[in-house]
Design an enzyme around this catalytic site. Structure first.
Site, PDB file in Angstrom:
ATOM      1  N   LYS A 186       0.818  -1.204   0.000  1.00 14.38           N
ATOM      2  CA  LYS A 186       0.000   0.000   0.000  1.00 14.38           C
ATOM      3  C   LYS A 186       0.869   1.278   0.000  1.00 14.38           C
ATOM      4  CE  LYS A 186      -4.159  -1.867   0.083  1.00 14.38           C
ATOM      5  NZ  LYS A 186      -4.121  -3.326  -0.143  1.00 14.38           N
TER       6      LYS A 186
HETATM    7  C1  LIG Z   1      -5.444  -4.035   0.704  1.00 12.88           C
HETATM    8  C2  LIG Z   1      -6.912  -3.897   0.745  1.00 12.88           C
HETATM    9  C3  LIG Z   1      -7.688  -4.214   1.881  1.00 12.88           C
HETATM   10  C4  LIG Z   1      -7.114  -4.741   3.171  1.00 12.88           C
HETATM   11  O1  LIG Z   1      -6.098  -5.579   3.015  1.00 12.88           O
HETATM   12  P1  LIG Z   1      -5.037  -6.068   4.120  1.00 12.88           P
HETATM   13  O2  LIG Z   1      -4.048  -6.757   3.262  1.00 12.88           O
HETATM   14  O3  LIG Z   1      -5.797  -6.934   5.028  1.00 12.88           O
HETATM   15  O4  LIG Z   1      -4.437  -4.890   4.834  1.00 12.88           O
HETATM   16  C5  LIG Z   1      -9.042  -4.007   1.824  1.00 12.88           C
HETATM   17  N1  LIG Z   1      -9.636  -3.512   0.734  1.00 12.88           N
HETATM   18  C6  LIG Z   1      -8.950  -3.190  -0.372  1.00 12.88           C
HETATM   19  C7  LIG Z   1      -9.657  -2.594  -1.541  1.00 12.88           C
HETATM   20  C8  LIG Z   1      -7.568  -3.383  -0.405  1.00 12.88           C
HETATM   21  O5  LIG Z   1      -6.879  -3.101  -1.522  1.00 12.88           O
END
Ligand SMILES: *Cc1c(COP(=O)(O)O)cnc(C)c1O
Length: 405
Positions: A186
């Site tokens: 992210k």
């Molecule tokens: C990355 C993501 C999440 C949460 O992901 P984690 O890997 O659990 O931190 C939730 N929704 C979207 C759209 C994502 O891209």
């Protein structure tokens, strides 16, 4: 795009603060921790950076969504309307609280189509969950109006759009609650982590307890805390929070670079008349983590992706339609309700219905979409070279199509 491209001394310093005390737990150990409260500091930095009243860190973005839904009293029997294009975490969280995910079409904003949302509302609908995919936002004014009209909760999955805004407000802070993910890929990362943001004290208090076994955090020490409700362990560790603290300070720099590289690439692709771009409800609020664009047909899109791959611009191009993680088409485990334990009957029924639901509107959009992740380390020269290769690839498949016709 990902913050890990810029790890450096700042992350190491924050981590060392924690390692030197040996206190990896975010609560308690007041003396031995020698004044280091990384999770608390990161929560304060989040409220200040994004302009919300409260922030509750969690162990992941998925945990943040689950926590938010619990705090918003979404559970058995409730329907949550969400888009057909998202990451699997969004429906996992809905299922984990016993609620029913109702998937609806996206439009060329690549997120919830407000008309499709209206059509999906039933007496059981409790929440709208727009997912601000690939750095940009859903039409939040339209969705807020629907929520008001039908008395629904607005929960923003802003996990992919850290730093994006809508009409001057940070994505994730506009609904009743919103979440970010700080997983490894992210915009800013803790390795693993997430956050629930809200301006509602009651929602925050519930998130605070839910993520830590229901502790009220009011006792003189952990042993003296009361447990007003049942919770789980979705805590972030001090080590993860320490990395996030270094990363959040770099966010303005990340966003500035994304804007520069995105603009340069978009200006080049714009020269091809057959290329159209994702609809952005508030252009100035795009975090520009990705540049998302369309070609006129699925055939041309497939050919262009293959040609770009041949040109060695692999990593920059995700082809969502064929991808196993982000689009309904390949979610057989969801459509077949393949869970390790039993889902509830309402969930079973709703998921079976997904097998025959018509997603042709989404298909027509996603099958023509290419999203290019914007690198933080690209030089101007490298961006130019990527753009030139992309334009050449598109022109080549377009002229082949003309010759072939
Ligand atoms: C990355 C993501 C999440 C949460 O992901 P984690 O890997 O659990 O931190 C939730 N929704 C979207 C759209 C994502 O891209």
């Amino acid at each position: 795009m990902p913050g890990f491209e810029f790890f450096g001394d700042e992350e190491r310093k924050e981590l060392n603060d924690v390692l030197e005390t040996g206190i990896l737990m975010r609560y308690g150990f007041d003396g031995p921790r020698k004044g280091h409260w990384k999770a608390k500091e990161l929560e304060t930095a989040i409220t200040e950076t994004f302009g919300c009243t409260y922030a509750q860190l969690t162990s992941s973005g998925t945990a943040a969504l689950t926590t938010a839904m619990n705090a918003l009293n979404i559970g058995y029997g409730d329907e949550v309307i969400m888009p057909s294009f998202t990451f699997v975490a969004s429906f996992e969280a809905v299922l984990s609280v016993g609620a029913v995910p109702v998937l609806v079409d996206v439009d060329e904003s690549l997120t919830l189509n407000p008309d499709a949302v209206r059509k999906a509302i039933t007496s059981k609908t409790k929440c709208l969950m727009p997912v601000h995919m690939c750095g940009s936002m859903a039409d939040l004014d339209a969705l807020k109006a629907i929520c008001k009209e039908h008395d629904l909760i607005l929960l923003e999955d802003a996990c992919q759009s850290i730093g994006g805004t809508y009409k001057g407000k940070a994505l994730g802070t506009i609904g009743d609650a919103g979440t970010f993910s700080f997983d490894f890929v992210k915009t800013i990362t803790c390795g693993e982590g997430g956050v629930v943001m809200t301006n509602n004290k009651d929602v925050y208090t519930k998130c605070d307890g839910y993520t830590d076994h229901g502790h009220d955090h009011l006792g003189v020490d952990r042993g003296a805390d009361l447990h007003p409700f049942i919770g789980y362990n979705y805590r972030i560790s001090e080590l993860h929070a320490a990395v996030g603290l270094a990363q959040i300070r770099k966010l303005p720099k990340f966003l500035e670079i994304q804007k520069k590289n995105h603009t340069q690439l978009k200006n080049m692709l714009q020269q091809v008349t057959e290329v159209s771009f994702r609809v952005i409800p508030d252009e100035s609020g795009d975090s520009r983590t990705f540049l998302s664009w369309f070609l006129p047909t699925e055939e041309l899109t497939r050919a262009a992706v293959a040609e770009m791959k041949a040109q060695g611009i692999l990593a920059g191009n995700f082809y969502w339609f064929d991808n196993n993680w982000h689009y309904i088409r390949k979610w057989d485990h969801l459509k077949n309700s393949t869970a390790l334990n039993r889902l509830n009957p309402l969930q079973e029924e709703a998921l079976l219905k997904l097998r025959t639901t018509d997603f042709s509107v989404s298909d027509a959009i996603m099958s023509r979409c290419i999203s290019t992740a914007i690198g933080l380390t690209w030089t101007e020269e490298q961006t130019k070279e990527k753009g030139e290769k992309m334009v050449a690839a598109i022109k080549k498949v377009l002229s082949a199509a003309v010759v072939g016709a």
